[in-house]
Write an enzyme that holds these catalytic residues in place. Sequence first.
Site, PDB file in Angstrom:
ATOM      1  N   SER A 103      37.588 -21.353 -53.223  1.00 12.87           N
ATOM      2  CA  SER A 103      38.444 -21.703 -52.084  1.00 12.87           C
ATOM      3  C   SER A 103      39.245 -22.953 -52.422  1.00 12.87           C
ATOM      4  O   SER A 103      38.685 -23.927 -52.937  1.00 12.87           O
ATOM      5  CB  SER A 103      37.549 -21.956 -50.871  1.00 12.87           C
ATOM      6  OG  SER A 103      38.296 -22.544 -49.831  1.00 12.87           O
ATOM      7  N   HIS A 138      40.794 -25.299 -50.460  1.00 10.10           N
ATOM      8  CA  HIS A 138      40.779 -26.561 -49.708  1.00 10.10           C
ATOM      9  C   HIS A 138      39.572 -27.442 -50.006  1.00 10.10           C
ATOM     10  O   HIS A 138      39.512 -28.571 -49.547  1.00 10.10           O
ATOM     11  CB  HIS A 138      40.925 -26.291 -48.201  1.00 10.10           C
ATOM     12  CG  HIS A 138      39.727 -25.709 -47.519  1.00 10.10           C
ATOM     13  ND1 HIS A 138      38.883 -26.478 -46.753  1.00 10.10           N
ATOM     14  CD2 HIS A 138      39.241 -24.456 -47.462  1.00 10.10           C
ATOM     15  CE1 HIS A 138      37.927 -25.695 -46.243  1.00 10.10           C
ATOM     16  NE2 HIS A 138      38.124 -24.472 -46.658  1.00 10.10           N
ATOM     17  N   CYS A 178      30.520 -25.035 -40.390  1.00 11.22           N
ATOM     18  CA  CYS A 178      30.452 -23.824 -39.566  1.00 11.22           C
ATOM     19  C   CYS A 178      29.318 -23.922 -38.552  1.00 11.22           C
ATOM     20  O   CYS A 178      29.409 -23.398 -37.458  1.00 11.22           O
ATOM     21  CB  CYS A 178      30.192 -22.603 -40.424  1.00 11.22           C
ATOM     22  SG  CYS A 178      30.971 -22.716 -41.988  1.00 11.22           S
TER      23      CYS A 178
HETATM   24  N1  PLP Z   1      31.317 -20.292 -49.045  1.00 10.80           N
HETATM   25  C1  PLP Z   1      30.836 -21.543 -49.034  1.00 10.80           C
HETATM   26  C2  PLP Z   1      29.617 -21.873 -49.832  1.00 10.80           C
HETATM   27  C3  PLP Z   1      31.468 -22.542 -48.277  1.00 10.80           C
HETATM   28  O1  PLP Z   1      30.971 -23.777 -48.268  1.00 10.80           O
HETATM   29  C4  PLP Z   1      32.619 -22.181 -47.543  1.00 10.80           C
HETATM   30  C5  PLP Z   1      33.302 -23.169 -46.683  1.00 10.80           C
HETATM   31  O2  PLP Z   1      32.696 -24.073 -46.146  1.00 10.80           O
HETATM   32  C6  PLP Z   1      33.095 -20.863 -47.603  1.00 10.80           C
HETATM   33  C7  PLP Z   1      32.415 -19.950 -48.363  1.00 10.80           C
HETATM   34  C8  PLP Z   1      34.313 -20.423 -46.843  1.00 10.80           C
HETATM   35  O3  PLP Z   1      35.494 -20.852 -47.473  1.00 10.80           O
HETATM   36  P1  PLP Z   1      36.861 -20.965 -46.625  1.00 10.80           P
HETATM   37  O4  PLP Z   1      36.720 -22.179 -45.771  1.00 10.80           O
HETATM   38  O5  PLP Z   1      37.924 -21.122 -47.669  1.00 10.80           O
HETATM   39  O6  PLP Z   1      37.019 -19.718 -45.867  1.00 10.80           O
END
Ligand code: PLP
Length: 390
Positions: free
Chosen positions: A201, A203, A327
């Site tokens: 990802s 960001h 989250c």
């Molecule tokens: N997977 C993990 C381990 C993450 O920490 C995150 C984001 O916090 C994601 C997936 C999701 O990524 P995105 O924010 O780009 O959707």
Amino acid sequence: MIFLDAAATTPVRREVLEAMWPHLAGEFGNPSSHHSLGDAAAAALAGARSAAARALGCRPGEVTFTSGGTEADNLAVKGIALARRAADPGLDRVVISAVEHPAVEESARYLERSHGFAVDVVPVDAYGLVSEEALAAALRPETALVSIMYANNEVGTVQPIARLATLARASGIPFHTDAVQAAGWLPLDTAALGVDALSISGHKLGAPKGNGALFLRGRTPLEPLIHGGGQERGRRSGTENVAGAVALATALTLVREGQPKRAAHVAGLRDDFIRSVLAGVPGAVLTGHPSSRLPSVASFCFPGTSGESVLLELERQGVICSSGSACAAGSDEPSPVLVALGIEAAVAQTAVRFSFDATVTAAELAEAADAVRTAVGSVRALDPTLLGPN
Ligand code: PLP
């Protein structure tokens, strides 16, 4: 302000902004258009794909740009499992670990709910590690896919991905890893890791929110989730986010330079910070693995507090961090990750995560450790009932 929430997101780096800017303004073409503006956009996209492929140790055709880590995880888990079962109806199980990000966990649950798959969850030990024995016990002839994250977003534990991938692939099962938190800190060479699919990802790396990529090895079967004009080799339709792809590729290239040295330096600062917090706060517990952990993550439980109150108190003192993953923040439920590590629900509610970017300094962390001592002390003093029977 001391920003210690880099695992949630990072500011966009100046070099990244400069690299993407022309593709938002002057060279704004659609890569599918057959004129000079379209050709320029297609060339920029191809350049970004090649740069991302260099960072991932793969071929450009094995990189699919997505809208972020969540989409890359969804595409890998649902896309591979559905494609494999379409080819062989007997392949109707997926294996995930007990500490996956919701992007993987919920994708697996969707397969269970809506497509009749069974989900086998591999347990972790008290440090959040998946053992080879535990994975071996979960593999079955019907397993369509294994998805185990590279590094955990809440406690920073780093899995032995190369060994786990070897195990799955020895049984002919494709192996996906969510490398969203690992990117920038750990090697991302997909050949050395031996994985079939890997999500990242932008960001978390100094690129803007809303872009990511999925590495998909060679002929790994994949059912697309987004249908349309057939962009991204039919794996992900929709007009490509050219500037986003350029940003992601630039960020990936930048974080690759000097990565082992930077990781070792930040790991040293992290260890000093962990020592200070454990020494300064009676009863503080480090969560996650003591050494096999991301250089950038220090996570604790502070029994006798609530994580949210400590967070607020720390913010008053100028330290920004998180009470768990972004989250899970705001939810009253204890973190499923901490519960999977065997931490009691009441203790799990007291979790605080500090996560650093590469610019963090020893002075900032010394100040933050002092702030943690004061914050935990004042929260405990405010509400002694939170201390509980122990
Ligand atoms: N997977 C993990 C381990 C993450 O920490 C995150 C984001 O916090 C994601 C997936 C999701 O990524 P995105 O924010 O780009 O959707």
